[in-house]
Design an enzyme around this catalytic site. Structure first.
Site, short mmCIF file in Angstrom:
data_model
loop_
_atom_site.label_atom_id
_atom_site.label_comp_id
_atom_site.label_asym_id
_atom_site.label_seq_id
_atom_site.Cartn_x
_atom_site.Cartn_y
_atom_site.Cartn_z
N ALA A 180 75.76 25.98 44.60
CA ALA A 180 74.94 25.78 43.40
C ALA A 180 74.24 27.09 43.04
O ALA A 180 73.65 27.74 43.90
CB ALA A 180 73.90 24.70 43.65
N ASP A 230 69.34 36.15 33.45
CA ASP A 230 69.37 37.61 33.41
C ASP A 230 68.35 38.17 32.40
O ASP A 230 68.33 37.78 31.23
CB ASP A 230 70.77 38.10 33.01
CG ASP A 230 71.84 37.78 34.06
OD1 ASP A 230 71.48 37.26 35.13
OD2 ASP A 230 73.03 38.07 33.80
N GLN A 262 72.29 44.51 40.51
CA GLN A 262 72.86 44.56 39.15
C GLN A 262 71.73 44.69 38.14
O GLN A 262 70.74 43.96 38.22
CB GLN A 262 73.67 43.29 38.88
CG GLN A 262 74.12 43.10 37.44
CD GLN A 262 75.04 44.21 36.94
OE1 GLN A 262 75.88 44.73 37.68
NE2 GLN A 262 74.86 44.61 35.68
N TYR A 265 68.39 37.29 40.63
CA TYR A 265 69.68 36.84 41.16
C TYR A 265 70.10 37.69 42.37
O TYR A 265 70.54 37.16 43.39
CB TYR A 265 70.70 36.93 40.03
CG TYR A 265 72.06 36.35 40.30
CD1 TYR A 265 72.32 35.00 40.07
CD2 TYR A 265 73.11 37.15 40.73
CE1 TYR A 265 73.59 34.47 40.27
CE2 TYR A 265 74.38 36.63 40.93
CZ TYR A 265 74.62 35.28 40.70
OH TYR A 265 75.88 34.76 40.90
N PRO A 325 81.69 36.62 45.92
CA PRO A 325 82.63 36.82 44.83
C PRO A 325 82.17 37.96 43.92
O PRO A 325 80.98 38.23 43.80
CB PRO A 325 82.59 35.50 44.06
CG PRO A 325 81.93 34.51 44.97
CD PRO A 325 81.01 35.32 45.82
N GLY A 326 83.15 38.58 43.27
CA GLY A 326 82.83 39.50 42.18
C GLY A 326 82.67 38.70 40.90
O GLY A 326 82.18 37.57 40.92
N1 CAA Z 1 72.56 50.32 33.39
C1 CAA Z 1 71.60 51.09 32.81
N2 CAA Z 1 71.02 50.81 31.63
C2 CAA Z 1 71.46 49.73 30.99
C3 CAA Z 1 72.48 48.89 31.52
C4 CAA Z 1 73.03 49.24 32.76
N3 CAA Z 1 73.99 48.50 33.34
N4 CAA Z 1 72.68 47.88 30.65
C5 CAA Z 1 71.81 48.06 29.62
N5 CAA Z 1 71.10 49.19 29.81
C6 CAA Z 1 70.07 49.75 28.95
C7 CAA Z 1 70.47 49.78 27.49
O1 CAA Z 1 71.25 50.93 27.22
C8 CAA Z 1 69.13 49.82 26.79
O2 CAA Z 1 68.59 51.13 26.91
P1 CAA Z 1 67.48 51.67 25.85
O3 CAA Z 1 66.30 50.76 25.95
O4 CAA Z 1 67.20 53.06 26.34
O5 CAA Z 1 68.17 51.62 24.51
C9 CAA Z 1 68.29 48.92 27.67
O6 CAA Z 1 68.93 48.88 28.94
C10 CAA Z 1 68.22 47.51 27.09
O7 CAA Z 1 67.18 46.84 27.72
P2 CAA Z 1 66.80 45.36 27.26
O8 CAA Z 1 65.68 44.89 28.10
O9 CAA Z 1 66.57 45.34 25.78
O10 CAA Z 1 68.14 44.60 27.65
P3 CAA Z 1 68.90 43.48 26.84
O11 CAA Z 1 67.94 42.40 26.56
O12 CAA Z 1 69.69 44.09 25.74
O13 CAA Z 1 69.99 42.98 27.93
C11 CAA Z 1 70.70 41.97 29.97
C12 CAA Z 1 69.61 42.78 29.28
C13 CAA Z 1 70.77 40.57 29.35
C14 CAA Z 1 70.28 41.84 31.42
C15 CAA Z 1 72.05 42.67 29.82
O14 CAA Z 1 71.92 43.99 30.26
C16 CAA Z 1 73.14 42.01 30.66
O15 CAA Z 1 73.67 40.95 30.32
N6 CAA Z 1 73.55 42.65 31.78
C17 CAA Z 1 74.59 42.15 32.67
C18 CAA Z 1 73.99 41.33 33.73
C19 CAA Z 1 75.10 40.79 34.61
O16 CAA Z 1 75.97 41.49 35.07
N7 CAA Z 1 75.06 39.48 34.86
C20 CAA Z 1 76.07 38.85 35.62
C21 CAA Z 1 76.21 37.43 35.17
S1 CAA Z 1 77.56 36.62 36.02
C22 CAA Z 1 77.03 36.47 37.59
O17 CAA Z 1 75.92 36.71 37.91
C23 CAA Z 1 78.05 36.01 38.57
C24 CAA Z 1 78.17 36.98 39.68
O18 CAA Z 1 77.74 36.67 40.78
C25 CAA Z 1 78.85 38.24 39.47
#
Ligand code: CAA
Length: 246
Positions: A89, A94, A147, A153, A183-184
């Site tokens: 679960a 995020d 991440q 998480y 898992p990835g």
């Molecule tokens: N590394 C560095 N900077 C990053 C970044 C990264 N990976 N991703 C975004 N940024 C930066 C942007 O460029 C932006 O920079 P500026 O402010 O200088 O313009 C800033 O971060 C944006 O910040 P915000 O707070 O406004 O972010 P947001 O609201 O647009 O998005 C988030 C935030 C929703 C977390 C989004 O980044 C996201 O979805 N990230 C991926 C998270 C992820 O991998 N989740 C996995 C889900 S699946 C899972 O979890 C299963 C598993 O086990 C793998």
């Protein structure tokens, strides 16, 4: 005699694949779902029956100790004692840390990490007494490497493996193994909700250039819970297309 397996989050993307795989391998499988998913669970159960699998579904909020206790008591009475527990679960909330609220933190810690205590605690003594047990914690690559946007998480998922390593030591001499699978990125509803641009950039960084399939996680579970795995415990098995190696 057939082993009895409980899969928490059993009607989700990875959970479903684990349930059907363990059923195929001859286990009596029980899927847990959240009480709010009762209607979906009925349709899920019918879909599994159409595939030839008779899988019982028990609803409980695994972030609640009391509800987990009630669920395991009912499963034990109606199906039998649990030999295999897969803690699957999990949810995401995020947010970059500057936007993360206490509710986002607590939801993820309660569902992803506290549930592992809540459910495992109910089955552990029985496994020790019977001299056989398998506990699998479904963690994540993001618990291993962190991440962006997932402090909650990543903390919960890293915590799961700490729990695995400690509990594995308590079960090792008693026939009970405890392992983590990390898992990835896997093709499920959880990864689908991500922004498409973010998802594509993540996939581009995976050496295999694709997401995993739920069945590929289930295959690892199948090995770890089998009688054939009699010597691996406290391990963290990565199934991530090469995304993180250590
Ligand atoms: N590394 C560095 N900077 C990053 C970044 C990264 N990976 N991703 C975004 N940024 C930066 C942007 O460029 C932006 O920079 P500026 O402010 O200088 O313009 C800033 O971060 C944006 O910040 P915000 O707070 O406004 O972010 P947001 O609201 O647009 O998005 C988030 C935030 C929703 C977390 C989004 O980044 C996201 O979805 N990230 C991926 C998270 C992820 O991998 N989740 C996995 C889900 S699946 C899972 O979890 C299963 C598993 O086990 C793998």
């Amino acid at each position: 005699m057939a082993r009895i397996a409980l899969v928490t989050g059993g009607i989700g993307g990875i959970g479903t694949a684990i349930c059907t795989r363990l059923a195929k391998d001859g286990c009596i499988v029980v899927a847990n779902c959240h009480p709010s998913e009762a209607a979906t669970a009925e349709a899920w159960k019918r879909a599994r029956a159409a595939e030839g699998f008779d899988i019982a579904v028990f609803a409980a909020d695994v972030s609640s100790f009391d509800d987990s206790e009630r669920m395991v008591r009912e499963i034990t009475e109606q199906v039998g004692p649990i030999d295999i527990l897969v803690n699957c679960a999990g949810i995401t909330r995020d947010k970059t840390f500057k936007k993360m609220e206490l509710a986002h933190w607590e939801a993820v810690i309660n569902v992803n990490l506290n549930s592992v205590f809540n459910v495992t605690r109910q089955v552990w003594e029985g496994m020790l007494e019977r001299g056989f047990g398998r506990v699998i914690n479904i963690s994540s690559v993001n618990g291993q490497r962190g991440q962006f946007g997932q402090t909650n998480y990543s903390a919960a998922k890293a915590g799961m493996h700490g729990f695995t390593m400690a509990l594995a030591q308590e079960g090792a001499a008693k026939g009970v193994t405890v392992n983590t699978i990390s898992p990835g990125y896997v093709e499920t509803a959880m990864t689908l909700v991500m922004d498409e641009g973010v998802r594509n950039s993540i996939v581009n960084g995976i050496p295999m250039r694709r997401m995993g399939r739920p069945e590929e996680i289930a295959a690892a579970v199948a090995f770890l819970v089998s009688d054939e795995n009699s010597y691996m415990t406290g391990a963290n098995l990565p199934v991530n297309g090469g995304l993180f190696m250590h």
